[in-house]
Enzyme design. Structure first.
Site, PDB file in Angstrom:
ATOM      1  N   ARG A  80      45.267  46.428  32.879  1.00  0.00           N
ATOM      2  CA  ARG A  80      43.801  46.454  32.777  1.00  0.00           C
ATOM      3  C   ARG A  80      43.249  47.372  33.864  1.00  0.00           C
ATOM      4  NH1 ARG A  80      39.365  42.410  34.841  1.00  0.00           N
ATOM      5  NH2 ARG A  80      37.587  43.497  33.945  1.00  0.00           N
ATOM      6  N   HIS A 124      33.062  48.632  35.741  1.00  0.00           N
ATOM      7  CA  HIS A 124      33.402  47.660  36.782  1.00  0.00           C
ATOM      8  C   HIS A 124      32.538  48.005  38.000  1.00  0.00           C
ATOM      9  CE1 HIS A 124      36.790  44.705  37.958  1.00  0.00           C
ATOM     10  NE2 HIS A 124      35.995  44.760  39.012  1.00  0.00           N
ATOM     11  N   GLU A 176      38.138  45.928  48.729  1.00  0.00           N
ATOM     12  CA  GLU A 176      37.558  44.681  48.237  1.00  0.00           C
ATOM     13  C   GLU A 176      36.053  44.642  48.552  1.00  0.00           C
ATOM     14  OE1 GLU A 176      38.279  42.480  46.068  1.00  0.00           O
ATOM     15  OE2 GLU A 176      36.634  41.136  46.577  1.00  0.00           O
ATOM     16  N   TRP A 177      35.319  45.588  47.977  1.00  0.00           N
ATOM     17  CA  TRP A 177      33.868  45.612  48.011  1.00  0.00           C
ATOM     18  C   TRP A 177      33.315  45.438  49.435  1.00  0.00           C
ATOM     19  CZ3 TRP A 177      33.286  47.921  43.661  1.00  0.00           C
ATOM     20  CH2 TRP A 177      34.069  47.590  42.559  1.00  0.00           C
ATOM     21  N   TRP A 207      45.258  39.833  39.325  1.00  0.00           N
ATOM     22  CA  TRP A 207      44.472  40.692  40.192  1.00  0.00           C
ATOM     23  C   TRP A 207      45.146  40.649  41.548  1.00  0.00           C
ATOM     24  CZ3 TRP A 207      40.654  44.127  39.419  1.00  0.00           C
ATOM     25  CH2 TRP A 207      40.184  44.757  40.594  1.00  0.00           C
ATOM     26  N   TYR A 239      38.841  32.502  39.936  1.00  0.00           N
ATOM     27  CA  TYR A 239      39.239  32.451  41.344  1.00  0.00           C
ATOM     28  C   TYR A 239      39.084  31.068  41.956  1.00  0.00           C
ATOM     29  CZ  TYR A 239      39.839  37.411  41.082  1.00  0.00           C
ATOM     30  OH  TYR A 239      40.307  38.644  40.718  1.00  0.00           O
ATOM     31  N   ASN A 261      32.606  44.322  33.204  1.00  0.00           N
ATOM     32  CA  ASN A 261      33.250  43.302  34.013  1.00  0.00           C
ATOM     33  C   ASN A 261      32.204  42.463  34.734  1.00  0.00           C
ATOM     34  OD1 ASN A 261      35.635  42.125  35.508  1.00  0.00           O
ATOM     35  ND2 ASN A 261      34.430  42.874  37.249  1.00  0.00           N
ATOM     36  N   GLU A 262      32.267  41.165  34.554  1.00  0.00           N
ATOM     37  CA  GLU A 262      31.510  40.201  35.368  1.00  0.00           C
ATOM     38  C   GLU A 262      30.054  40.586  35.609  1.00  0.00           C
ATOM     39  OE1 GLU A 262      33.620  39.631  39.034  1.00  0.00           O
ATOM     40  OE2 GLU A 262      35.353  38.734  38.075  1.00  0.00           O
ATOM     41  N   GLN A 308      37.783  50.644  43.231  1.00  0.00           N
ATOM     42  CA  GLN A 308      38.593  49.987  44.255  1.00  0.00           C
ATOM     43  C   GLN A 308      39.893  50.714  44.566  1.00  0.00           C
ATOM     44  OE1 GLN A 308      37.874  46.019  42.142  1.00  0.00           O
ATOM     45  NE2 GLN A 308      38.057  45.367  44.265  1.00  0.00           N
ATOM     46  N   GLU A 357      41.702  38.288  35.075  1.00  0.00           N
ATOM     47  CA  GLU A 357      41.936  38.369  36.522  1.00  0.00           C
ATOM     48  C   GLU A 357      42.275  36.979  37.049  1.00  0.00           C
ATOM     49  OE1 GLU A 357      38.814  40.051  39.006  1.00  0.00           O
ATOM     50  OE2 GLU A 357      38.411  41.613  37.527  1.00  0.00           O
TER      51      GLU A 357
HETATM   52  C1  FCB Z   1      36.492  39.894  41.056  1.00  0.00           C
HETATM   53  C2  FCB Z   1      36.285  41.368  40.807  1.00  0.00           C
HETATM   54  C3  FCB Z   1      37.413  42.244  41.303  1.00  0.00           C
HETATM   55  C4  FCB Z   1      37.930  41.776  42.637  1.00  0.00           C
HETATM   56  C5  FCB Z   1      38.227  40.297  42.601  1.00  0.00           C
HETATM   57  C6  FCB Z   1      38.805  39.777  43.870  1.00  0.00           C
HETATM   58  O1  FCB Z   1      35.262  39.239  41.021  1.00  0.00           O
HETATM   59  O2  FCB Z   1      36.127  41.610  39.420  1.00  0.00           O
HETATM   60  O3  FCB Z   1      36.947  43.564  41.340  1.00  0.00           O
HETATM   61  O4  FCB Z   1      37.046  42.101  43.629  1.00  0.00           O
HETATM   62  O5  FCB Z   1      37.047  39.600  42.296  1.00  0.00           O
END
Ligand code: FCB
Length: 443
Positions: free
Chosen positions: A77, A121, A403-404, A396, A289, A165-166, A20, A349
């Site tokens: 991080r 990630h 953002e992906w 975060w 989130y 990550n996730e 990112q 995050e």
């Molecule tokens: C999380 C991701 C991070 C970012 C945030 C907004 O799921 O780990 O890379 O995109 O969302």
């Protein structure tokens, strides 16, 4: 509302990830990743944007560490790009790739900032994806080798480690619904990718510890799931979605078991891997989130729930409802479910995006972000007062970034980035967070 206070040894940080922010995708021997392929595929990223330059952190890392030093955070991080270390995902390490993180870690050490390193990630080396990616058990083995390389190089200087990550996002967005790399649409046939990522996690924890890593955890994205109504069908749908996005990721790692709802979709012989997966951890990273709402599935839906919008809350420009109290609910719920199996938590995050702009006076006014962070810290404090053991909080993100699939429109940073000029401008929230961190240091 006042900002609450936290223990004097509480760890204050910021988070980013390699793909990112780094850019420099062809430099110093880096191999292609699934995200390079995905961003180059027409129609996948809003506005056709890509991350070949991103926030140019690869060349500007010194400036970015200086920003963190000005912010006063105790920890940063970051993630290491696997394709910089092993361009094809296997074999000998690329010295130039290791060299970049060497310099970055030293720069952080000079600034008195502790690195928290995520090994993965989402930027899988493309060569591994071509061989099956996370659908293949071999990718987990390769990840264990990669973890050993990185651990051996950096364990003496890095204290906090997160293998993946996730994994939920990779399984669901990457393999089940195709919104993220590698872009497969397999629905529940994607569930083996969760198992292989869990195995990768377990193998990496072993490799990191063998290399001398002291503090090893994980980072999962969690949020409470609410039923759309009190009806038995909606309550059951919420339970199903909770199993799919929360318990499928926390249970194997913390309890050494899978939720029964989806066990039928796992690869044959999965149970033999559970002891490897459930390595004791020193901390559990929670990325929070938003909550989600589920209703009974409508006709023709192959899944066991419908997703419904979360109504009645303000939204970010990334379409996330802003619900600080769901953060408290999540953490208290995790403590209830996992009890002593839950190690101390770091919030790895938490943050929000808005279309922040630099004003004529050079200032970026982002009162919504200040309110978001303050209200989430209050909810976190309430969870801690209710007995949840939380040791740190990472915003975060440090910088606006890629953002992906949404490209550059959602700006999550405490620091505004002009992606044309790469000029960094700390937002008002940067000053606010600096004062929070300073206030705690002074106590
Ligand atoms: C999380 C991701 C991070 C970012 C945030 C907004 O799921 O780990 O890379 O995109 O969302």
């Amino acid at each position: 509302m006042q900002t609450p206070t936290f223990p004097s040894d509480f760890l204050w940080g910021v988070s980013t990830s390699a793909f990112q922010i780094e850019g420099a995708v062809d430099e110093d021997g880096r191999g292609p990743s699934t995200w390079d392929t995905f961003t180059a595929t027409p129609g996948k990223i809003a506005g056709g944007e890509h991350a070949r330059v991103a926030a140019d952190h690869y060349h500007r890392y010194r400036e970015d560490v200086a920003l963190m030093a000005a912010l006063g955070v105790g920890a940063y991080r970051l993630s290491i790009a696997w394709p910089r270390i092993q361009p094809d995902g296997k074999g000998a390490a690329n010295p130039a790739g290791l060299g970049f993180y060497d310099r970055l870690i030293d720069e952080l050490a000079d600034a008195g900032i502790t690195p928290m390193i995520t090994l993965y990630h989402w930027d899988t080396p493309q060569a591994l994806e071509d061989a099956g990616g996370w659908l293949s058990r071999d990718t987990a083995e390769r990840f264990g080798d990669y973890a050993a390389i990185v651990g051996e190089r950096f364990a003496d200087r890095v204290n906090l480690w997160i293998p993946l990550n996730e994994p939920m996002v990779t399984s669901i967005y990457g393999y089940a619904i195709g919104q993220y790399a590698p872009g497969h649409f397999m629905l529940l046939d994607a569930i083996p990718t969760a198992h292989h990522q869990h195995l990768a996690h377990g193998l990496a924890v072993q490799a990191l510890r063998a290399a001398g890593a002291k503090t090893v955890g994980t980072a999962n994205n969690h949020g409470p799931i609410w039923p759309a109504s009190d009806s038995a069908a909606d309550v059951e749908a919420a339970r199903q979605l909770d199993a799919l996005v929360n318990r499928l990721y926390a249970d194997p790692v913390l309890l050494g078991s899978y939720p029964e709802e989806y066990a039928g979709h796992l690869p044959d012989g999965y149970a033999a891997d559970l002891p490897t997966i459930a390595q004791p951890l020193d901390f559990y990273g929670v990325n929070y989130y938003e909550p989600q709402v589920a209703a009974a599935p409508s006709e023709g839906n192959p899944l066991t729930f419908d997703l419904r919008p979360v109504e009645g809350y303000p939204m970010t420009n990334n379409d996330s409802p802003i619900v600080p109290d769901a953060f408290r609910e999540l953490l208290v719920g995790m403590r209830e479910r996992y009890g002593d199996a839950l190690p101390p938590i770091h919030i790895t995050e938490n943050g929000c995006s808005f279309p922040d702009v630099v004003g004529d006076d050079g200032r970026v006014r982002d009162p919504e972000r200040v309110a978001f962070l303050r209200d989430h810290l209050s909810a976190l404090r309430e969870a801690m007062d209710a007995g949840v053991d939380v040791r740190g909080y990472f915003v975060w993100s440090l910088l606006d970034n890629f953002e992906w699939s949404k490209g550059y429109a959602p700006r999550f940073g405490l620091v505004h980035v002009d992606f044309e000029t790469q000029v960094r401008t700390p937002k008002d929230s940067f000053g606010w967070y600096r004062d929070v961190v300073r206030g705690h240091r002074a106590r």
